[in-house]
Design a protein around this motif. Structure first.
Motif, PDB file in Angstrom:
ATOM      1  N   HIS A 172      -4.777   1.896  -3.762  1.00 24.32           N
ATOM      2  CA  HIS A 172      -4.179   0.790  -4.510  1.00 24.32           C
ATOM      3  C   HIS A 172      -3.159   0.063  -3.636  1.00 24.32           C
ATOM      4  CE1 HIS A 172      -5.457   3.695  -7.659  1.00 24.32           C
ATOM      5  NE2 HIS A 172      -5.805   2.601  -8.301  1.00 24.32           N
ATOM      6  N   GLU A 188       0.828  -1.201   0.000  1.00 27.51           N
ATOM      7  CA  GLU A 188       0.000   0.000   0.000  1.00 27.51           C
ATOM      8  C   GLU A 188       0.865   1.254   0.000  1.00 27.51           C
ATOM      9  OE1 GLU A 188      -3.875  -1.825   2.382  1.00 27.51           O
ATOM     10  OE2 GLU A 188      -2.229  -0.897   3.509  1.00 27.51           O
ATOM     11  N   HIS A 205       4.183   8.493  -8.012  1.00 27.77           N
ATOM     12  CA  HIS A 205       4.400   7.763  -6.769  1.00 27.77           C
ATOM     13  C   HIS A 205       5.187   8.572  -5.749  1.00 27.77           C
ATOM     14  CE1 HIS A 205       3.511   4.164  -9.376  1.00 27.77           C
ATOM     15  NE2 HIS A 205       2.792   3.889  -8.307  1.00 27.77           N
ATOM     16  N   ALA A 221       2.434   1.939  -3.401  1.00 26.53           N
ATOM     17  CA  ALA A 221       1.487   2.388  -4.422  1.00 26.53           C
ATOM     18  C   ALA A 221       0.967   3.804  -4.177  1.00 26.53           C
ATOM     19  CB  ALA A 221       0.309   1.418  -4.503  1.00 26.53           C
ATOM     20  N   GLN A 275      10.490   2.340  -9.621  1.00 23.19           N
ATOM     21  CA  GLN A 275       9.454   1.949  -8.676  1.00 23.19           C
ATOM     22  C   GLN A 275      10.043   1.155  -7.510  1.00 23.19           C
ATOM     23  OE1 GLN A 275       5.492   0.774 -10.234  1.00 23.19           O
ATOM     24  NE2 GLN A 275       6.509   0.666 -12.226  1.00 23.19           N
ATOM     25  N   ARG A 277       0.624  -2.272  -4.324  1.00 27.54           N
ATOM     26  CA  ARG A 277       1.628  -2.706  -5.288  1.00 27.54           C
ATOM     27  C   ARG A 277       1.692  -4.233  -5.310  1.00 27.54           C
ATOM     28  NH1 ARG A 277       6.088  -0.008  -6.621  1.00 27.54           N
ATOM     29  NH2 ARG A 277       4.553   1.607  -7.059  1.00 27.54           N
ATOM     30  N   ASP A 294       0.058  -1.604  -9.926  1.00 23.60           N
ATOM     31  CA  ASP A 294      -0.785  -1.208  -8.812  1.00 23.60           C
ATOM     32  C   ASP A 294      -2.206  -1.682  -9.073  1.00 23.60           C
ATOM     33  OD1 ASP A 294       1.456   0.000  -7.846  1.00 23.60           O
ATOM     34  OD2 ASP A 294       0.827   2.042  -8.316  1.00 23.60           O
ATOM     35  N   LYS A 295      -2.787  -2.332  -8.078  1.00 23.10           N
ATOM     36  CA  LYS A 295      -4.136  -2.872  -8.233  1.00 23.10           C
ATOM     37  C   LYS A 295      -4.997  -2.414  -7.064  1.00 23.10           C
ATOM     38  CE  LYS A 295      -3.016  -7.219  -5.856  1.00 23.10           C
ATOM     39  NZ  LYS A 295      -3.962  -7.023  -4.738  1.00 23.10           N
TER      40      LYS A 295
END
Length: 232
Positions: A83, A63, A132, A66, A141, A85, A95-96
């Motif tokens: 979202h 979390e 980010h 993301a 990332q 990661r 990211d979802k």
């Protein structure tokens, strides 16, 4: 495997065996507030806020990784989780959305962290409102494998136990929140859980907490004019 489920790396624990959960699990390390800051200070400055938010907002690593600039509200002193990661076996990051509606939440952070939030956004977050917050030195990332060495060195430099995992910062934060007197529902919301099971774990009584309750009851008795008579 349960930690992997909590971190949303897998959907369910494939290692569940009937009756296998009936054993004593060693207590995970819980840091004191000074120890949390010691670990944060032992990391590169760009990762200081990562540790502080993990401990004092109880966000998971995925979390945190993301989070975007728009998710940190300096005026309202909140961080919003939208979202998490995830990393595929191929190494691709994306990211979802959280696995449940409870995972989408806004968590308040202590005002004492505001300077750290402001400094981080000015110096280390990627440019752009939707970029980010936590990125590597070259702008890449954030991923667990790249952060693992930094975490191990900081843990050693801070003098905390080598058994401390990054996820234990969340455990620390949940424990601290529980000792403030937070209700089960408040803990559930803060943790991003739709079930009360995990929240109830942090509401077990400690001797210090039990003494604090007794002391408050004593004050209530005095304020109410009650006193012991000494009679049997």
């Amino acid at each position: 495997m349960n930690t992997a489920v909590d971190d949303e790396l897998i959907r369910r624990n494939p290692c569940r065996v009937k009756g296998a959960d009936r054993y004593a699990v060693p207590e995970r390390p819980i840091l004191t507030v000074p120890a949390v800051f010691a670990v944060a200070d032992s990391l590169a400055p760009r990762y200081r806020l990562l540790v502080l938010l993990a401990a004092f907002t109880t966000l998971r690593f995925g979390e945190l990784a993301a989070l975007r600039r728009r998710d940190l509200d300096e005026e309202g002193l909140t961080v919003t989780v939208r979202h998490a990661r995830a990393e595929l076996q191929s190494g691709r990051l994306f990211d979802k959305g959280p696995k449940s509606a409870a995972g989408v939440r806004t968590v308040s952070f202590p005002a004492e962290l505001l300077d750290d939030v402001t400094r981080h956004l000015e110096q280390f977050a990627a440019p752009g409102r939707d970029s980010h917050d936590f990125v590597g030195p070259r702008g890449g990332q954030l991923r667990r494998s790249n952060f693992r060495d930094d975490w191990g060195k900081a843990r050693k430099a801070a003098g905390v136990t080598s058994e401390l995992h990054f996820h234990d910062l969340r455990h620390t934060g949940n424990t601290l929140a529980s000792t403030t007197g937070a209700s089960t529902r408040e803990l559930m919301t803060r943790m991003g859980h739709s079930s009360s099971r995990a929240a109830l774990i942090y509401q077990h009584l400690t001797s210090d907490r039990d003494r604090a309750i007794a002391d408050r009851l004593r004050a209530m008795i005095r304020e109410g004019g009650g006193e012991a008579t000494g009679q049997e």
